[in-house]
Design an enzyme around this catalytic site. Structure first.
Site, PDB file in Angstrom:
ATOM      1  N   TYR D 128       4.510   0.062  -4.570  1.00 47.68           N
ATOM      2  CA  TYR D 128       3.494  -0.743  -4.191  1.00 47.68           C
ATOM      3  C   TYR D 128       2.548  -0.394  -3.307  1.00 47.68           C
ATOM      4  CZ  TYR D 128       5.576  -5.359  -6.021  1.00 47.68           C
ATOM      5  OH  TYR D 128       6.425  -6.748  -6.958  1.00 47.68           O
ATOM      6  N   SER D 129       3.223  -0.596  -2.728  1.00 46.54           N
ATOM      7  CA  SER D 129       1.785   0.320  -1.305  1.00 46.54           C
ATOM      8  C   SER D 129       1.287   1.422  -1.847  1.00 46.54           C
ATOM      9  CB  SER D 129       2.330   0.073  -0.063  1.00 46.54           C
ATOM     10  OG  SER D 129       2.600  -1.065   0.354  1.00 46.54           O
ATOM     11  N   GLU D 244      12.819 -15.575  -4.959  1.00 48.49           N
ATOM     12  CA  GLU D 244      13.687 -14.840  -4.307  1.00 48.49           C
ATOM     13  C   GLU D 244      12.971 -14.647  -2.894  1.00 48.49           C
ATOM     14  OE1 GLU D 244      16.530 -14.154  -5.287  1.00 48.49           O
ATOM     15  OE2 GLU D 244      15.560 -15.214  -6.895  1.00 48.49           O
ATOM     16  N   SER D 383       1.094  -8.636   6.250  1.00 48.82           N
ATOM     17  CA  SER D 383       1.608  -8.519   7.589  1.00 48.82           C
ATOM     18  C   SER D 383       1.494 -10.222   7.748  1.00 48.82           C
ATOM     19  CB  SER D 383       0.691  -7.699   7.837  1.00 48.82           C
ATOM     20  OG  SER D 383      -0.087  -8.437   7.774  1.00 48.82           O
ATOM     21  N   ASN D 384       1.705 -10.186   9.395  1.00 46.40           N
ATOM     22  CA  ASN D 384       1.981 -11.086   9.633  1.00 46.40           C
ATOM     23  C   ASN D 384       0.115 -11.587   9.856  1.00 46.40           C
ATOM     24  OD1 ASN D 384       4.530 -11.502  10.281  1.00 46.40           O
ATOM     25  ND2 ASN D 384       4.511 -11.548  12.197  1.00 46.40           N
ATOM     26  N   GLU D 385      -0.550 -11.054   9.908  1.00 45.27           N
ATOM     27  CA  GLU D 385      -2.485 -10.962  10.078  1.00 45.27           C
ATOM     28  C   GLU D 385      -2.530 -12.186   7.987  1.00 45.27           C
ATOM     29  OE1 GLU D 385      -1.103  -8.645  10.858  1.00 45.27           O
ATOM     30  OE2 GLU D 385      -1.787  -9.077  13.006  1.00 45.27           O
TER      31      GLU D 385
END
Lengths: 364, 398, 364, 398
Positions: D128-129, D244, D383-385
């Site tokens: 993906y990334s 999932e 990410s948490n952001e």
């Protein structure tokens, strides 16, 4: 596992919410407070008529609730509306009045208020810190007696044997507030709720609650119920503060756009929402364990009071900060919820008290 | 590097201490210590005492009746005054308006206004914020339209602190509605008793009416009340924000608040022992004390830079951020320390004189109101969000 | 009050910084670590030749510094560059070697390394927790001996009288590392620095440091110096982590713009910068009080170690988070500083240890 | 409202416990307990044991060899497996690729790939990334150009976890360079041994090479390896992100980590007493335990909603936010608990078998590496952001 409300509870919640929406807003609450009355007696009676108090007592006592989820539901709804009315005494007294059917009937009808007179001026939050003597009449002073000047009866903790801080030797007595030897000083709290300081001088104490000297366990049970009620009410106040803040962020324009489009505030709102969900779960945990064995219940009592207290301060401080100046004015509804959110920490033990107690209860 | 004060500074501190010990009235310091509410008389009494000593206006030049103190001297005075529980001096005339007049005003304005500030004849308040212009101050809408020798002012200001005691207000007003936001703003002095000026008190969360709304309805203001040039008011306002901010960290307040919390924690009990011995409370207190020890030095570093003539950069924003967090945490600790005693609302005690007895500990009545009141620290004077943006832009640009 | 550097110190700082800029970068540090060497011996010698070690000793000992500000300046510069070289032992040993002029001369030249062997496997951070016995030969185990496998001499704390945890009865001995009965196990720490575990079996201890049984006060003094050095080094590492983060925020594009333009990150950077200024002040406070009376000095020791430790963890965690994945790779310089920032908390007492100690020293 | 599990769920928990007690090899659980590094063999051994029991693929339908578990059953298994220190099952084939194939793949793709995932014949990893596409995943640049029966793939993926063990990779690739960002992306299955695929390990801050860069240089991929429709890959990727994700809170991991920290705190001493009795450490530990108690219930609430068929909303983002904070705090507490013992780097112990002796406490070698490794929790998987933005937009719109 089931987190949905039963149809009956949903109906109660709906009718309470509707009634409160129709009969209470910030302006009316301000008017009540400005009038010098401790609360809106009509609103209290109206809510009682809807079954609000009956929901706090089990069927065998003439109510139709009394479980943890019932208490949580009622007080979250009250807290969201920001009521000032004396429901917390009923939550405190309910587990203590199993042998007083007639009085319970009057409480449910809203005609009697029975409250706990327990905290002493130097006792802070320790439930065993009782000095008021019962030898055999009562002499001493209780403070932070919730709605003590409006109550018809007090349940008074008094020491029969042992020293201050000793859990053994504490007894509970039921006293009418017109008994001789009582001096009741009414107090308005910072958050607008009412309490009283009560001085006892050779007050007759004929009606015991529970066994002599065994009052500490009853105090724990009553406090567990009250902490659930107060935590749920606090959760409701968080929801109210959150809703006001979300609306304000969408409406308030600065630098040419709604302040809710500023990412720094968005991320703080996200953290606030996440913490409110934590508080909701903490309330559910205590509601679900209110009838558990003492050690389990008390661990949840302290865990919940600690977590809810932390989140309440965060929500109050963040909601005010994100509003800016307007959030600090009495004219605006947020200020009421902010005060309740913060001052609830001063009742029945604050976040530090319950953190320490949780450690102790966990065997630390 | 040398953390020590010079001998001259130490001597000055001693002089300040002696002055406070002899000249600060006990009833006033008790009011401050117990976080009671000060009235106009209280402030004016203290102003007069300071003025007699020549210390009312620390930063003004001597020739205008100021003390001519260095930044470090101002800091020392502030520290000692806070520890002695002296009332604060009301800043609007002394540290806000006067420096602007000295820098940008006419000689006539300086000579007219400064003596009246010292004498107490004038009590100034500030007309900056508006309901729609808070953090975004430059979007202010109050209009001033030139009409012969006057401006006609219409609009509304808000959050005007202690405006109820004031007879004068300095305002930012829009004189050119077609200019870009920061341009077209002027700095105007207005008499509060001019027809068309009305004031409405705002009751705050702590129950005090400390701030006000001020309405202007066709208020005629003589053009000689304009400070500096028309449409250059934003420059003067910014000057004001970046200067005369030596006390932005509030170190003196925090030192005094820390001492109060420590005293209360040693006087109230938890589980039969002094609260100060409870490790959970002690940890909270020690943490903020350690933070304060560091911030006090950050403050001195910036003072030393100011003394050396360097202009403050984003450091003053950092001081405001950390300073407000520490002050607010200390008000929170005082409230916590008092436990159930913090609950009762005791306005009679807070407004009263010497003879009112508090319910619970003597510090109890003021604790929760102070906690709520001090939430303002992170909102006003450029909200902490604005300060964070200033700090970030200083290193990231943009 | 004067926070400026003297001309001499500024020259030292400039020459150190320049030398480090020319002779150390992340690639060279990785190469040293991958080679299995504990540090770059040439770099150490080069820095010694510049007077880095001399700056840690007073003139009367043959150096040209040794004051708090000297130590802070040297170690902040080293920390910013992310050195692995054994300077911390010199900071520890300097106040203990006042009677060993010859050895100090060798240390200053970079030819001898004298380090403290104090921490015992079960002792955690308590300076008085010494069990290794001196009756009269030394038997026991020391761990976390900084650069113990590279040292020429150890200063060993040993118990002559009293029980474990008793501040009285601890003595210090100077022992060459080739003495019989020493088993030295080299250790590479998580942050890339070197230490050792040292087992003593009937090791001869002829050279005392200080009076018999009075070692505790000397340990405190040495630790105060080391905590200043380590805190300043940590401050330097914070600055390095900050600089990398600021550069990354300006350079890294996501969603079509530099991530430094996102307000949520801007506000977190502002908090990080504010905290780093706090850490700088804490280091200055300790530097300025290193020669103060014991109680004052030690209060600053614990305040500084606590504050710097909290800020270090914040800076490491925020810097990595704002970088995202790249911040977690060994190839990228930040990972080195992040490890130093976090692991420094495990030397000479962590934030909790020093918070507790600060309370104790404050009379709590 | 009822917090209790049903009898059937309690029976299931008992069945899981018995299975783990009898079938989880001790050497494997010791590796996990001591936070040692697991190799390919370790994972494959555990996969085979689970597959023999029919429990390797909890969410797959029974007819494809899955366990067909409900969300609550999955949760119970996860809890028990963590407490027993079972290795995690590698999610890329089982819980990431397979659901996408079941929802959007051809019958042939499902029938070909699912059995090979269960058997261990295929080890999938995720592409993906990219270096320039992290949080902004939709800006990915890896190109796939149709050429007859093949796509020609060029580009680079990164952060490919355990890619060094994989023989297959599922990728998001850009098939229409002219379309808007999220459009023009396709979901492609690629053999790692196709010519032109190269892999470069990335050593992380904890010293492990857990993730990789994967380079594609004119890699020919048969068109039948396209999943679903061309240019619709973003839809499938989003499906994967919102489904999932029952284990996003990591409650099982946190419960196990909490137990480990408690045990260590009772075993190591501070000032001659167990660290667990130190009020400062106890306060940190109790705080995270209280947070975890609440988050476990938040998790159950969302599970119960999933069980009732309601789609997860921003709640799963909140779970990720709180869950990562709690897990990271627990790794921090383990490191703190071990004090000076956490300093030595002991790769031989972490990579070694049963017989390597640790320096210091047995949990010491894994503590700091785990702390550093787990910083990834708040970075990857959105990410948490990004999660905060999702939560905020759900209530603020925009």
């Amino acid at each position: 596992m089931d987190f949905t409300l039963s149809d009956e509870r949903r109906m109660l919640q709906d009718s309470l919410s509707r009634y409160l929406a129709d009969n209470l807003d910030h302006e009316r609450r301000r008017k009540t407070l400005d009038s010098g009355a401790p609360y809106d007696a009509d609103l209290f009676k109206g809510l009682a008529d809807l079954g609000t108090l009956a929901a706090l007592f089990p069927e065998e006592a003439g109510g139709f609730g009394g479980t943890g989820p019932d208490i949580a539901l009622v007080f979250e709804t009250l807290g969201r509306a920001g009521t000032l009315e004396p429901f917390l005494p009923a939550a405190l007294a309910a587990p203590l009045l199993t042998d007083h059917a007639g009085l319970v009937e009057q409480i449910i009808a809203g005609d009697s208020i029975v409250t706990l007179a327990h905290t002493e001026p130097d006792a802070r939050y320790d439930l065993a810190d009782v000095s008021l003597s019962a030898k055999p009449t009562l002499t001493g002073t209780k403070t932070n007696v919730l709605y003590g000047a409006q109550a018809t009866h007090l349940i008074v903790s008094a020491r029969e044997t042992g020293d201050r801080l000793d859990p053994e030797g504490i007894s509970l007595f039921l006293i009418p507030t017109d008994a001789p030897g009582l001096t009741i000083t009414p107090i308005t709290n910072v958050d607008g709720t009412a309490s009283a300081q009560v001085a006892f001088t050779d007050t007759q104490a004929d009606t015991r609650i529970g066994e002599p000297g065994q009052g500490h366990a009853l105090l724990e049970t009553a406090t567990a119920h009250a902490i659930l009620a107060l935590s749920a009410e606090t959760l409701g106040a968080m929801e109210a503060a959150k809703d006001l803040t979300l609306a304000y962020l969408q409406e308030r324009q600065q630098f040419g756009r709604p302040i809710g489009t500023f990412q720094a505030l968005q991320h703080r709102i996200a953290d606030m929402l996440t913490e409110i969900e934590q508080a909701r779960s903490a309330v559910l945990n205590l509601a679900g364990h209110l009838d558990a064995p003492r050690d389990t219940r008390e661990r949840h009592v302290s865990a919940t009071k600690n977590l809810v207290g932390r989140v309440a301060a965060l929500v109050a401080e963040e909601a005010v900060q994100m509003h800016g100046g307007i959030g600090m004015t009495q004219e605006y509804e947020l200020s009421h919820h902010a005060r309740r959110l913060v001052m609830a920490d001063h009742l029945f033990g604050d976040v530090d008290h319950h953190l320490e107690r949780f450690i102790h209860l966990s065997g630390g | 590097m040398d953390l020590a004060f010079t001998q001259a500074e130490l001597d000055f501190r001693q002089e300040v201490r002696e002055f406070l010990a002899t000249s600060l009235p006990h009833d006033l310091s008790e009011k401050v210590r117990l976080i009671k509410r000060l009235g106009k008389d209280d402030y004016q009494r203290w102003h007069a005492i300071l003025n007699d000593k020549g210390w009312l206006a620390p930063g003004w030049p001597l020739k205008h009746g100021g003390a001519g103190w260095s930044p470090v001297q101002k800091h020392i005075f502030e520290e000692e005054a806070c520890l002695a529980h002296a009332p604060r001096t009301v800043p609007f005339g002394i540290t806000m308006l006067a420096p602007v007049l000295l820098a940008f005003g006419t000689k006539a304005q300086v000579n007219h206004h400064l003596p009246r500030i010292l004498s107490g004849e004038d009590w100034w308040c500030q007309g900056y914020s508006e309901p729609g212009a808070g953090s975004d101050l430059a979007s202010l809408k109050t209009r001033a339209v030139r009409d012969g020798d006057h401006y006609i002012v219409n609009g509304q200001k808000t959050w005007t602190t202690l405006g109820q005691y004031a007879n004068k207000i300095f305002c930012l007003v829009r004189t050119d509605p077609d200019a870009k936001k920061q341009e077209g703003i002027s700095f105007l002095l207005i008499d509060m008793d001019t027809p068309g000026v009305t004031l409405r008190p705002i009751t705050l969360i702590d129950g005090q009416a400390e701030v006000n709304e001020v309405f202007f309805d066709d208020v005629r203001v003589p053009v000689e009340n304009l400070v500096g040039e028309e449409n250059k008011g934003w420059t003067y306002a910014k000057y004001l924000l970046t200067h005369e901010r030596t006390n932005i960290a509030g170190v003196g307040f925090s030192n005094a608040a820390l001492a109060t919390v420590k005293r209360v924690a040693s006087e109230v009990t938890s589980g039969g022992k002094p609260l100060a011995q409870n490790p959970f409370f002690a940890a909270r207190l020690a943490q903020v004390e350690i933070d304060l020890m560091a911030m006090a030095t950050t403050n001195l570093r910036i003072l030393a830079a100011a003394e050396a003539g360097r202009a403050p950069g984003p450091e003053s924003s950092m001081l405001k951020l950390k300073g407000t967090v520490i002050r607010q945490e200390l008000t929170s600790l005082l409230r916590r320390a008092l436990g159930p005693h913090a609950l009762p609302h005791q306005p009679d005690f807070l407004d009263g004189g010497d003879n009112t007895e508090p319910l619970g500990h003597e510090q109890a009545p003021g604790a929760a109101p102070a906690y709520f009141n001090m939430r303002k620290l992170s909102i006003f004077g450029g909200s902490n969000e604005i300060q964070r943006t200033i700090v970030a832009k200083s290193v990231l640009g943009g």
